[in-house]
Write a protein that holds these residues in place. Structure first.
Motif, mmCIF file in Angstrom:
data_model
loop_
_atom_site.group_PDB
_atom_site.id
_atom_site.type_symbol
_atom_site.label_atom_id
_atom_site.label_comp_id
_atom_site.label_asym_id
_atom_site.label_seq_id
_atom_site.Cartn_x
_atom_site.Cartn_y
_atom_site.Cartn_z
ATOM 1 N N THR A 1 0.838 -1.207 0.000
ATOM 2 C CA THR A 1 0.000 0.000 0.000
ATOM 3 C C THR A 1 0.868 1.251 0.000
ATOM 4 O OG1 THR A 1 -1.712 -1.215 1.211
ATOM 5 C CG2 THR A 1 -1.903 1.180 1.167
ATOM 6 N N GLU A 2 1.982 1.213 0.727
ATOM 7 C CA GLU A 2 2.894 2.371 0.741
ATOM 8 C C GLU A 2 3.453 2.647 -0.651
ATOM 9 O OE1 GLU A 2 5.715 1.147 3.673
ATOM 10 O OE2 GLU A 2 4.505 1.866 5.379
ATOM 11 N N ARG A 3 3.739 1.591 -1.403
ATOM 12 C CA ARG A 3 4.348 1.753 -2.731
ATOM 13 C C ARG A 3 3.316 1.998 -3.832
ATOM 14 N NH1 ARG A 3 8.724 -2.567 -4.449
ATOM 15 N NH2 ARG A 3 8.765 -1.101 -6.192
ATOM 16 N N PHE A 4 2.150 1.338 -3.712
ATOM 17 C CA PHE A 4 1.150 1.402 -4.795
ATOM 18 C C PHE A 4 -0.249 1.679 -4.225
ATOM 19 C CE2 PHE A 4 4.556 -1.448 -6.143
ATOM 20 C CZ PHE A 4 4.848 -1.016 -7.441
ATOM 21 N N PRO A 5 -0.454 2.826 -3.551
ATOM 22 C CA PRO A 5 -1.734 3.048 -2.854
ATOM 23 C C PRO A 5 -2.963 2.997 -3.753
ATOM 24 C CG PRO A 5 -0.439 5.073 -2.988
ATOM 25 C CD PRO A 5 0.457 3.962 -3.413
ATOM 26 N N GLU A 6 -2.840 3.467 -4.998
ATOM 27 C CA GLU A 6 -4.016 3.530 -5.876
ATOM 28 C C GLU A 6 -4.116 2.355 -6.836
ATOM 29 O OE1 GLU A 6 -6.298 5.605 -4.962
ATOM 30 O OE2 GLU A 6 -4.797 6.186 -3.466
ATOM 31 N N HIS A 7 -3.171 1.423 -6.745
ATOM 32 C CA HIS A 7 -3.221 0.246 -7.619
ATOM 33 C C HIS A 7 -4.383 -0.653 -7.174
ATOM 34 C CE1 HIS A 7 -1.650 -2.537 -10.526
ATOM 35 N NE2 HIS A 7 -1.597 -3.510 -9.640
ATOM 36 N N ILE A 8 -5.030 -1.323 -8.133
ATOM 37 C CA ILE A 8 -6.170 -2.181 -7.808
ATOM 38 C C ILE A 8 -5.672 -3.459 -7.126
ATOM 39 C CG2 ILE A 8 -8.141 -3.498 -8.700
ATOM 40 C CD1 ILE A 8 -8.433 -0.406 -8.809
ATOM 41 N N ALA A 9 -6.109 -3.671 -5.893
ATOM 42 C CA ALA A 9 -5.732 -4.870 -5.132
ATOM 43 C C ALA A 9 -6.694 -6.013 -5.423
ATOM 44 C CB ALA A 9 -5.724 -4.565 -3.640
ATOM 45 N N LEU A 10 -8.001 -5.697 -5.489
ATOM 46 C CA LEU A 10 -9.030 -6.726 -5.649
ATOM 47 C C LEU A 10 -9.984 -6.342 -6.767
ATOM 48 C CD1 LEU A 10 -10.057 -7.153 -1.868
ATOM 49 C CD2 LEU A 10 -8.236 -8.367 -3.092
ATOM 50 N N LYS B 1 -16.307 -5.225 -9.223
ATOM 51 C CA LYS B 1 -16.094 -4.241 -8.156
ATOM 52 C C LYS B 1 -14.604 -4.185 -7.844
ATOM 53 C CE LYS B 1 -17.351 -1.813 -4.375
ATOM 54 N NZ LYS B 1 -18.179 -0.600 -4.360
ATOM 55 N N LYS B 2 -13.997 -3.011 -8.044
ATOM 56 C CA LYS B 2 -12.553 -2.875 -7.868
ATOM 57 C C LYS B 2 -12.242 -2.150 -6.552
ATOM 58 C CE LYS B 2 -11.495 -2.918 -12.821
ATOM 59 N NZ LYS B 2 -12.803 -3.444 -13.217
ATOM 60 N N MET B 3 -11.179 -2.609 -5.885
ATOM 61 C CA MET B 3 -10.774 -2.005 -4.617
ATOM 62 C C MET B 3 -9.272 -1.749 -4.645
ATOM 63 S SD MET B 3 -11.212 -3.500 -0.716
ATOM 64 C CE MET B 3 -12.984 -3.562 -0.766
ATOM 65 N N SER B 4 -8.869 -0.510 -4.387
ATOM 66 C CA SER B 4 -7.448 -0.159 -4.394
ATOM 67 C C SER B 4 -6.777 -0.629 -3.107
ATOM 68 C CB SER B 4 -7.284 1.357 -4.526
ATOM 69 O OG SER B 4 -7.718 1.980 -3.317
ATOM 70 N N TYR B 5 -5.443 -0.617 -3.126
ATOM 71 C CA TYR B 5 -4.696 -1.014 -1.929
ATOM 72 C C TYR B 5 -4.997 -0.089 -0.752
ATOM 73 C CZ TYR B 5 -2.080 -4.979 -3.626
ATOM 74 O OH TYR B 5 -1.758 -6.247 -4.058
ATOM 75 N N SER B 6 -5.119 1.218 -0.993
ATOM 76 C CA SER B 6 -5.374 2.138 0.119
ATOM 77 C C SER B 6 -6.755 1.892 0.738
ATOM 78 C CB SER B 6 -5.250 3.594 -0.338
ATOM 79 O OG SER B 6 -6.149 3.860 -1.386
#
Length: 556
Positions: A33-42, A47-52
């Motif tokens: 999350t520190e490195r890629f806060p806005e990258h899609i985690a799920l 339904k998309k959810m970012s790391y942050s």
């Protein structure tokens, strides 16, 4: 090097040893999350959810648990399919030092009752449609809390509105109380202040994972934060071409199975990848997702790859995004491997592991030398030996014996079962119960579980060897071989067959085929043609269940 010939076959990019960080397993999520806060985690059915956003929810879950009085070392069960709630509950529990107990959503009350009681679980996170089952399983020993969610809670609009219309009515509506809590409000009323309980990664448990229930009561495997951190990193080291923040993982394997948990959930979060969440393996849904969402990594079981290559509309889908697939849970037939690789252009490699080792211990090289039919070579920092099952002496190269393993991913032991722990874990070595051999180059071959070995007329017969021959037959889609009782030979070889659609092959055809390729005592004497096999949710065929069905027929 003499007793570890496999090191010669390590890619130059893969280290022989590594200094694994002594940290909470959930630290991977914080770092990504520190490195890629806005990258899609799920990505859950659109339904998309970012790391942050994911980490915000995880902190809320952690703080909500602490608010209920759940503390470090307490057990929290998660009884969910692959969905965002499972990921949030998993990492949220780990961050506050809790111990996760992953539970199969298909368990009946009796199986669930044993597990929850044995692990002394304080809370379970489950679906609304499973609450009645949980309550029935906990009548004698109620849990402190049942946290309830619905699949629609994290579905995108308009799927969340349509979802209730597509589902069958199962059970009564959930009645909420001080002990039965709704998941979304549980998070909403909490705070996202970063919270983390300090842990001793080597000693403190991250997970109690139940295994081995087919021959008696299941045993709770105790896996520490260090065990799971090490295995996640070992897997990443092997996939050395993987790029941080770039990989997309098709999560069709369930996270409640340790294979899916390590090679998908922990791996993707560690790599800041995107998890494409599949609540269950549906071949049509999988192919559509592969075509549209372009996953790069697709770990699975052989049955999943068999379903892909035999799909009648396969040519309609573009599967070329897939770069790497690791197959586990059962042996991978060569024909399946060859066809899948020619269709996708990616690499499909066979590996090996067991719950007691977090789970991966061996795997074939992805881009360098590999051997068909082999489980590959040991992971970094992992030792393996073949020993005599009775004397314990190391077997000469190429001879068959029991596979034993030592490494940072090997469990601490079985929960509350010191005698079983002593049988399985000695001087740091894990006794797998699997019969195997190692060739001159250090590649390992699993013959079978010791308990699956067929002894017919004094001859040892390994089911896997016979299955490989049957799989090569052009009309066979799936094959399982087992030993069944025989008054003359003690046991005899029986083949359970699923034929490809439209095939007219019969018993005589298959017998002729096997006689050309196997010693006469290995050729199946009995054939049973079936439409389906009993399987786990990971796709592993339940060989014992087939034998039990046969035994029930003969006793009636």
């Amino acid at each position: 090097m003499n007793n570890k010939p496999w090191l010669e076959h390590y890619p130059v990019e893969v280290p022989i040893t590594y200094d694994y960080p002594k940290q909470n397993l959930a630290q991977f999520l914080i770092q990504s999350t520190e490195r890629f806060p806005e990258h899609i985690a799920l990505d859950f059915l659109g339904k998309k959810m970012s790391y942050s956003v994911l980490l915000d929810s995880v902190y809320r879950f952690t703080n909500a648990l602490l608010g209920l009085g759940i503390r470090k070392g307490d057990r929290v069960a998660i009884m969910l399919p692959n969905c965002p709630q499972a990921v949030i509950a998993y990492y949220g529990t780990l961050l506050m030092g809790g111990i996760v107990v992953m539970t199969n959503p298909l368990y009946v009350p009796r199986e669930l009752e044993y597990q929850l009681k044995d692990a002394d679980v304080q809370m379970i996170v489950t679906l609304d449609i499973l609450v009645d089952r949980v309550k029935k399983a906990t009548e004698k020993a109620p849990l402190n809390y049942i946290l309830v969610t619905s699949v629609k809670d994290y579905l995108p609009f308009p799927k969340n509105l349509l979802y209730p219309l597509t589902q069958k009515k199962t059970g009564k509506p959930v009645t909420y109380s001080n002990s039965v809590l709704p998941f979304l409000l549980f998070l909403k009323h909490s705070t996202a202040v970063p919270t983390q309980t300090s842990i001793d990664a080597n000693k403190d448990l991250a997970l109690i994972q139940y295994t081995g229930g087919t021959t008696g009561l299941a045993k709770g495997v105790m896996l520490t934060h260090s065990n799971l951190v090490a295995n996640t990193i070992q897997t990443k080291l092997w996939f050395y071409r993987a790029k941080m923040g770039k990989e997309r993982y098709l999560a069709a394997l369930p996270f409640f199975h340790v294979f899916g948990m390590t090679v998908l959930l922990n791996q993707s979060v560690h790599m800041a990848g995107t998890l494409i969440l599949m609540p269950r393996f549906d071949i049509n849904q999988v192919l559509k997702s592969m075509d549209r969402l372009k996953p790069t990594v697709f770990p699975g079981a052989p049955t999943m790859y068999i379903a892909v290559i035999n799909h009648p509309d396969l040519q309609k889908y573009d599967l070329s995004s897939v770069k790497v697939c690791i197959s586990g849970a059962a042996s991978l037939p060569r024909d399946v491997q060859d066809r899948f690789e020619s269709i996708t252009g990616g690499k499909l490699i066979e590996g090996y592991g067991l719950t007691e080792a977090s789970p991966v211990t061996h795997v074939n090289n992805i881009w360098e030398k590999r051997k068909i039919g082999s489980i590959g070579i040991p992971f970094p920092d992992t030792e393996a030996r073949i020993i005599h099952p009775d004397s314990g002496e190391e077997m000469p190269q190429g001879e068959i014996g029991e596979l034993i393993i030592r490494g940072p991913q090997v469990m601490r032991g079985y929960w509350k079962q010191p005698e079983e722990t002593f049988k399985t874990l000695r001087d740091g070595w894990l006794y797998t119960g699997d019969l195997a051999r190692m060739d001159a180059e250090g590649f390992f071959y699993i013959l079978d579980r010791r308990k699956d070995l067929i002894i017919a007329g004094g001859y040892n017969i390994y089911p896997r060897e016979v299955e490989e021959v049957l799989f090569e037959h052009p009309d066979v889609e799936e094959a399982v071989v087992a030993g069944v009782m025989d008054p003359y030979r003690g046991e005899t070889v029986k083949a359970y067959i699923i034929l490809k659609e439209g095939s007219t092959a019969n018993e005589e055809d298959l017998q002729r085929w096997c006689k050309d390729k196997l010693a006469v005592y290995k050729v199946p004497k009995i054939y049973e043609f079936r439409d389906t096999f009993p399987k786990t949710l990971v796709g592993k065929v339940l060989r014992r269940k087939l034998i039990e069905e046969d035994n029930n027929k003969t006793t009636k």
